[in-house]
Design a protein around this motif. Sequence first.
Motif, PDB file in Angstrom:
ATOM      1  N   VAL A  12      79.587 -95.966  28.770  1.00 61.14           N
ATOM      2  CA  VAL A  12      80.600 -95.468  29.694  1.00 61.14           C
ATOM      3  C   VAL A  12      81.927 -95.464  28.938  1.00 61.14           C
ATOM      4  CG1 VAL A  12      81.157 -97.756  30.650  1.00 61.14           C
ATOM      5  CG2 VAL A  12      81.514 -95.691  32.039  1.00 61.14           C
ATOM      6  N   PHE A  13      82.838 -94.571  29.336  1.00 61.86           N
ATOM      7  CA  PHE A  13      84.039 -94.339  28.532  1.00 61.86           C
ATOM      8  C   PHE A  13      85.307 -94.463  29.366  1.00 61.86           C
ATOM      9  CE2 PHE A  13      80.466 -92.075  26.830  1.00 61.86           C
ATOM     10  CZ  PHE A  13      80.489 -92.381  25.482  1.00 61.86           C
ATOM     11  N   LEU A  14      86.335 -94.995  28.736  1.00 57.01           N
ATOM     12  CA  LEU A  14      87.678 -95.034  29.306  1.00 57.01           C
ATOM     13  C   LEU A  14      88.557 -94.123  28.461  1.00 57.01           C
ATOM     14  CD1 LEU A  14      87.868 -98.860  29.969  1.00 57.01           C
ATOM     15  CD2 LEU A  14      88.209 -97.114  31.727  1.00 57.01           C
ATOM     16  N   ILE A  15      89.083 -93.074  29.095  1.00 56.33           N
ATOM     17  CA  ILE A  15      89.873 -92.064  28.399  1.00 56.33           C
ATOM     18  C   ILE A  15      91.331 -92.232  28.799  1.00 56.33           C
ATOM     19  CG2 ILE A  15      90.176 -89.598  27.995  1.00 56.33           C
ATOM     20  CD1 ILE A  15      87.249 -89.264  28.996  1.00 56.33           C
ATOM     21  N   PRO A  16      92.225 -92.506  27.842  1.00 53.45           N
ATOM     22  CA  PRO A  16      93.636 -92.747  28.187  1.00 53.45           C
ATOM     23  C   PRO A  16      94.304 -91.529  28.793  1.00 53.45           C
ATOM     24  CG  PRO A  16      93.345 -92.587  25.807  1.00 53.45           C
ATOM     25  CD  PRO A  16      91.972 -92.611  26.393  1.00 53.45           C
ATOM     26  N   GLN A  17      95.119 -91.772  29.818  1.00 52.56           N
ATOM     27  CA  GLN A  17      95.901 -90.732  30.476  1.00 52.56           C
ATOM     28  C   GLN A  17      97.368 -90.886  30.084  1.00 52.56           C
ATOM     29  OE1 GLN A  17      93.915 -88.456  32.601  1.00 52.56           O
ATOM     30  NE2 GLN A  17      92.547 -89.632  31.261  1.00 52.56           N
ATOM     31  N   SER A  18      98.157 -89.886  30.358  1.00 52.90           N
ATOM     32  CA  SER A  18      99.555 -89.885  29.931  1.00 52.90           C
ATOM     33  C   SER A  18     100.401 -90.953  30.625  1.00 52.90           C
ATOM     34  CB  SER A  18     100.180 -88.507  30.176  1.00 52.90           C
ATOM     35  OG  SER A  18     100.095 -88.158  31.550  1.00 52.90           O
ATOM     36  N   ASN A  19      99.947 -91.435  31.797  1.00 52.92           N
ATOM     37  CA  ASN A  19     100.725 -92.422  32.558  1.00 52.92           C
ATOM     38  C   ASN A  19     100.327 -93.860  32.246  1.00 52.92           C
ATOM     39  OD1 ASN A  19      98.221 -92.501  33.737  1.00 52.92           O
ATOM     40  ND2 ASN A  19      98.918 -92.087  35.830  1.00 52.92           N
ATOM     41  N   GLU A  61      97.271 -95.094  32.443  1.00 56.53           N
ATOM     42  CA  GLU A  61      96.012 -95.446  33.089  1.00 56.53           C
ATOM     43  C   GLU A  61      94.845 -94.815  32.320  1.00 56.53           C
ATOM     44  OE1 GLU A  61      97.267 -96.000  37.741  1.00 56.53           O
ATOM     45  OE2 GLU A  61      96.925 -93.943  37.036  1.00 56.53           O
ATOM     46  N   TYR A  62      93.619 -95.124  32.783  1.00 54.52           N
ATOM     47  CA  TYR A  62      92.428 -94.665  32.079  1.00 54.52           C
ATOM     48  C   TYR A  62      91.436 -94.032  33.049  1.00 54.52           C
ATOM     49  CZ  TYR A  62      94.081 -97.284  28.038  1.00 54.52           C
ATOM     50  OH  TYR A  62      94.831 -97.739  26.995  1.00 54.52           O
ATOM     51  N   ASP A  63      90.883 -92.915  32.616  1.00 52.58           N
ATOM     52  CA  ASP A  63      89.850 -92.212  33.374  1.00 52.58           C
ATOM     53  C   ASP A  63      88.499 -92.779  32.963  1.00 52.58           C
ATOM     54  OD1 ASP A  63      88.384 -90.460  34.859  1.00 52.58           O
ATOM     55  OD2 ASP A  63      88.873 -88.678  33.688  1.00 52.58           O
ATOM     56  N   LEU A  64      87.734 -93.298  33.935  1.00 53.34           N
ATOM     57  CA  LEU A  64      86.439 -93.919  33.666  1.00 53.34           C
ATOM     58  C   LEU A  64      85.317 -92.956  34.025  1.00 53.34           C
ATOM     59  CD1 LEU A  64      84.727 -96.505  32.994  1.00 53.34           C
ATOM     60  CD2 LEU A  64      84.883 -97.053  35.439  1.00 53.34           C
ATOM     61  N   ILE A  94      80.267 -87.527  35.102  1.00 51.28           N
ATOM     62  CA  ILE A  94      80.377 -88.306  36.332  1.00 51.28           C
ATOM     63  C   ILE A  94      81.665 -89.116  36.255  1.00 51.28           C
ATOM     64  CG2 ILE A  94      79.333 -90.106  37.759  1.00 51.28           C
ATOM     65  CD1 ILE A  94      76.617 -89.200  36.638  1.00 51.28           C
ATOM     66  N   ASN A  95      82.626 -88.759  37.088  1.00 54.70           N
ATOM     67  CA  ASN A  95      83.924 -89.420  37.087  1.00 54.70           C
ATOM     68  C   ASN A  95      83.917 -90.579  38.075  1.00 54.70           C
ATOM     69  OD1 ASN A  95      86.832 -89.905  37.847  1.00 54.70           O
ATOM     70  ND2 ASN A  95      87.113 -88.409  36.236  1.00 54.70           N
ATOM     71  N   LEU A  96      84.283 -91.769  37.587  1.00 58.48           N
ATOM     72  CA  LEU A  96      84.255 -92.972  38.417  1.00 58.48           C
ATOM     73  C   LEU A  96      85.641 -93.400  38.881  1.00 58.48           C
ATOM     74  CD1 LEU A  96      81.627 -94.974  36.327  1.00 58.48           C
ATOM     75  CD2 LEU A  96      81.236 -93.681  38.429  1.00 58.48           C
ATOM     76  N   GLY A  97      86.674 -92.639  38.505  1.00 57.59           N
ATOM     77  CA  GLY A  97      88.015 -92.945  38.997  1.00 57.59           C
ATOM     78  C   GLY A  97      89.000 -93.293  37.900  1.00 57.59           C
ATOM     79  N   ILE A  98      90.236 -93.466  38.310  1.00 53.80           N
ATOM     80  CA  ILE A  98      91.332 -93.821  37.407  1.00 53.80           C
ATOM     81  C   ILE A  98      91.662 -95.306  37.587  1.00 53.80           C
ATOM     82  CG2 ILE A  98      93.714 -93.348  36.751  1.00 53.80           C
ATOM     83  CD1 ILE A  98      91.897 -91.022  36.202  1.00 53.80           C
ATOM     84  N   PHE A  99      91.792 -96.022  36.476  1.00 58.63           N
ATOM     85  CA  PHE A  99      92.010 -97.467  36.528  1.00 58.63           C
ATOM     86  C   PHE A  99      93.082 -97.900  35.535  1.00 58.63           C
ATOM     87  CE2 PHE A  99      87.709 -96.749  37.956  1.00 58.63           C
ATOM     88  CZ  PHE A  99      87.513 -97.667  38.969  1.00 58.63           C
ATOM     89  N   PRO A 109      83.972-105.955  35.106  1.00 63.56           N
ATOM     90  CA  PRO A 109      84.763-106.758  36.040  1.00 63.56           C
ATOM     91  C   PRO A 109      86.004-105.994  36.474  1.00 63.56           C
ATOM     92  CG  PRO A 109      85.050-107.559  33.800  1.00 63.56           C
ATOM     93  CD  PRO A 109      84.036-106.468  33.722  1.00 63.56           C
ATOM     94  N   VAL A 110      86.217-105.904  37.775  1.00 62.78           N
ATOM     95  CA  VAL A 110      87.330-105.136  38.329  1.00 62.78           C
ATOM     96  C   VAL A 110      88.108-106.001  39.314  1.00 62.78           C
ATOM     97  CG1 VAL A 110      88.001-103.062  39.607  1.00 62.78           C
ATOM     98  CG2 VAL A 110      86.025-102.998  38.082  1.00 62.78           C
ATOM     99  N   GLN A 111      89.430-105.954  39.226  1.00 62.90           N
ATOM    100  CA  GLN A 111      90.294-106.682  40.150  1.00 62.90           C
ATOM    101  C   GLN A 111      91.501-105.827  40.492  1.00 62.90           C
ATOM    102  OE1 GLN A 111      92.488-110.130  38.648  1.00 62.90           O
ATOM    103  NE2 GLN A 111      91.966-111.253  40.503  1.00 62.90           N
ATOM    104  N   ASP A 112      91.669-105.563  41.767  1.00 58.32           N
ATOM    105  CA  ASP A 112      92.836-104.805  42.242  1.00 58.32           C
ATOM    106  C   ASP A 112      92.997-103.497  41.472  1.00 58.32           C
ATOM    107  OD1 ASP A 112      95.011-104.320  43.866  1.00 58.32           O
ATOM    108  OD2 ASP A 112      96.422-105.366  42.558  1.00 58.32           O
ATOM    109  N   HIS A 113      91.924-102.751  41.356  1.00 57.72           N
ATOM    110  CA  HIS A 113      91.885-101.444  40.693  1.00 57.72           C
ATOM    111  C   HIS A 113      92.251-101.520  39.214  1.00 57.72           C
ATOM    112  CE1 HIS A 113      90.843 -97.409  41.823  1.00 57.72           C
ATOM    113  NE2 HIS A 113      91.776 -96.921  41.037  1.00 57.72           N
ATOM    114  N   ALA A 114      91.966-102.656  38.605  1.00 51.65           N
ATOM    115  CA  ALA A 114      92.163-102.810  37.156  1.00 51.65           C
ATOM    116  C   ALA A 114      90.862-103.310  36.539  1.00 51.65           C
ATOM    117  CB  ALA A 114      93.288-103.784  36.855  1.00 51.65           C
TER     118      ALA A 114
END
Length: 240
Positions: free
Chosen positions: A39-46, A48-51, A61-66, A116-121
């Motif tokens: 699974v991949f985390l792609i950096p966004q300009s703000n 955050e990361y697209d998972l 399959i996009n799992l959201g921004i974190f 592991p995820v906490q508060d959308h992180a």
Amino acid sequence: MRKALIIAIAIIVVAIGITLMSHHSSPAVGRMNINANYVFLIPQSNGEYDLGYYGSSEQWINLGIFNVTSTALKQAAGVINSFNQHYVGTTVNNQQFIPLAYIIVIGNSSGAIQLPVQDHAILLSKVNPGYWTIIVTSQNYSAKFIFALDTGYKESKQVVIGSPIWYPPVWYQQPIGTILQETMTMQAYREGSFTGGYVIEMSNGTLVPWGFLFHASHNAFGGNLLFILQASPIYHGLSA
């Protein structure tokens, strides 16, 4: 004296109450279960990361921004940004310098990944460093690298010194040699953190150059990922 004692006790009770409230107000750490080898985390300009990842039907399959928490990630991103700023406008391999981009890859040969995820992180610092790393390549090659890992590839290799792939012939239009040289230059730029000079050959024969973070914050990274375990220095060159 008694009045002062009562006031002191009241203050202590209030302090304990505030402490308990702040403790219970912290979001619980949950687990995100993903049925994939990578699974991949792609950096966004703000920041955050697209998972996401490619499924069995080769559909993204996009799992959201974190947000992502990791000291090693923060340090590595700083090295990559510094490297790009240092070499921008220069010539590498007789071509204009191409800024390196990065993606985070998390894997598990069992086909089941837990994050592991906490508060959308995503708490990347709590993931075993042997099962994740940071890949460096160009922006254009990043998508190809992700697609290759998730949908299948022919081989993952380190390119031997002296191979013609470092200086591709005119008929080979991709800047693969330039990116390879840049990943090796980054290896020397911050010694002991990144290593470079690798390629993945996609199922259609396309070669994707890459390097990766192998050491940061007193940890070794990516040592249990299959495509890194497979990468040995036996890739000799290109064929017409």
